[in-house]
Design a protein around this motif. Structure first.
Motif, PDB file in Angstrom:
ATOM      1  N   UNK A  67     -73.688  44.659  13.435  1.00  0.00           N
ATOM      2  CA  UNK A  67     -73.101  45.891  12.895  1.00  0.00           C
ATOM      3  C   UNK A  67     -73.483  47.147  13.672  1.00  0.00           C
ATOM      4  N   UNK A  68     -74.168  46.994  14.789  1.00  0.00           N
ATOM      5  CA  UNK A  68     -74.686  48.178  15.469  1.00  0.00           C
ATOM      6  C   UNK A  68     -73.592  49.133  15.934  1.00  0.00           C
ATOM      7  N   UNK A  69     -72.409  48.624  16.233  1.00  0.00           N
ATOM      8  CA  UNK A  69     -71.327  49.497  16.690  1.00  0.00           C
ATOM      9  C   UNK A  69     -70.460  50.013  15.552  1.00  0.00           C
ATOM     10  N   UNK A  70     -70.635  49.449  14.367  1.00  0.00           N
ATOM     11  CA  UNK A  70     -69.879  49.914  13.207  1.00  0.00           C
ATOM     12  C   UNK A  70     -70.626  51.000  12.438  1.00  0.00           C
ATOM     13  N   UNK A  88     -74.222  57.042  13.484  1.00  0.00           N
ATOM     14  CA  UNK A  88     -75.490  57.393  14.119  1.00  0.00           C
ATOM     15  C   UNK A  88     -76.565  57.618  13.062  1.00  0.00           C
ATOM     16  N   UNK A  89     -77.674  56.934  13.222  1.00  0.00           N
ATOM     17  CA  UNK A  89     -78.781  57.090  12.293  1.00  0.00           C
ATOM     18  C   UNK A  89     -78.698  56.224  11.058  1.00  0.00           C
ATOM     19  N   UNK A 147     -78.840  50.462   4.879  1.00  0.00           N
ATOM     20  CA  UNK A 147     -77.856  51.369   4.289  1.00  0.00           C
ATOM     21  C   UNK A 147     -76.437  50.831   4.446  1.00  0.00           C
ATOM     22  N   UNK A 148     -76.219  50.051   5.488  1.00  0.00           N
ATOM     23  CA  UNK A 148     -74.881  49.536   5.797  1.00  0.00           C
ATOM     24  C   UNK A 148     -74.619  48.188   5.130  1.00  0.00           C
ATOM     25  N   UNK A 149     -75.635  47.634   4.485  1.00  0.00           N
ATOM     26  CA  UNK A 149     -75.495  46.271   3.971  1.00  0.00           C
ATOM     27  C   UNK A 149     -74.471  46.159   2.850  1.00  0.00           C
TER      28      UNK A 149
END
Length: 237
Positions: free
Chosen positions: A39-42, A45-46, A51-53
């Motif tokens: 998911x690093x590109x989705x 920034x920061x 938080x993205x889970x």
């Protein structure tokens, strides 16, 4: 060409997915790292993987199916009905029950599967989760070696594109502009995980999923210039 398809040969479907675990901390260390890389590109920034889970449910590697709803037309003389049913519970049982439905009732060549954005999401998600659980793919999801015109899939979003591959059109937008009653109820896709893990209200998710199935059928009817379904024609089983 759409007019040549017999409506009773179309199985409409929709799935609802959530992260496989309730929170990021429940993943083992290796899976956390793999999710971070995936998911690093989705992520903004920061934004951290934790938080993205909440969005993990969109990937078959990190999500799971909690509801799979299907619908199909039946005709008896001039009487038309649209029958809707759902599979929910543990994911392996959902997929096995769907597999049995396909193999026992919709396996013949004339039958096709239909969804909205299903070629990009629903169909591959289901196939990947079946592989993960060691469930044999039904022929309708096994695309290996098939030519494009041999794939028994219909996608209402693809039909709406008319060859334009630049844009995504949501089912909610499509029903609005086509004058179809909105399929959405009191939740949207971003809230399904909360309803599942926190509220533990699977019935609410089933209702949401079934409304989408009905909406996809209505969209196809509009493409075919046919009368929309009315409430009396829809049967929940």
């Amino acid at each position: 060409m759409l007019e040549k398809i017999r409506l009773e040969n179309v199985l409409f479907l929709d799935i609802e997915t959530v992260p496989e675990q309730e929170n990021f901390e429940s993943l083992d260390e290796e899976t956390q790292k793999l999710y971070d890389l995936k998911t690093q590109y989705q992520r903004k920034d920061g934004e951290t993987p934790e938080e993205f889970y909440e969005r993990a449910g969109i990937w078959a590697e990190f999500g799971k199916i909690v509801c799979l709803s299907v619908g199909y037309f039946t005709f008896k003389g001039d009487i038309r009905h649209f029958r809707v049913t759902s599979f929910h519970g543990e994911e392996p049982k959902i997929l096995k029950d769907f597999n049995n439905l396909i193999n026992n009732h919709f396996s013949k060549p004339q039958y096709i599967l239909c969804g909205h954005n299903a070629k990009e999401f629903d169909f591959p998600f289901m196939a990947r989760r079946m592989i993960i659980h060691g469930i044999a793919l039904p022929n309708k999801l096994n695309l290996f070696g098939k030519k494009p015109w041999e794939v028994p899939h219909l996608d209402t979003m693809e039909l709406w594109k008319f060859g334009d591959y630049k844009s995504f059109t949501s089912l909610k937008l499509l029903t609005k502009i086509l004058g179809i009653p909105s399929p959405k109820g009191d939740i949207d896709g971003s809230q399904v995980a909360h309803v599942y893990y926190v509220e533990k209200d699977i019935d609410r998710i089933v209702t949401y999923c079934e409304k989408d199935v009905i909406a996809v059928a209505q969209v196809l009817l509009r493409f075919r210039q046919e009368d929309l379904l009315i409430d009396e024609e829809i049967i929940h089983v």
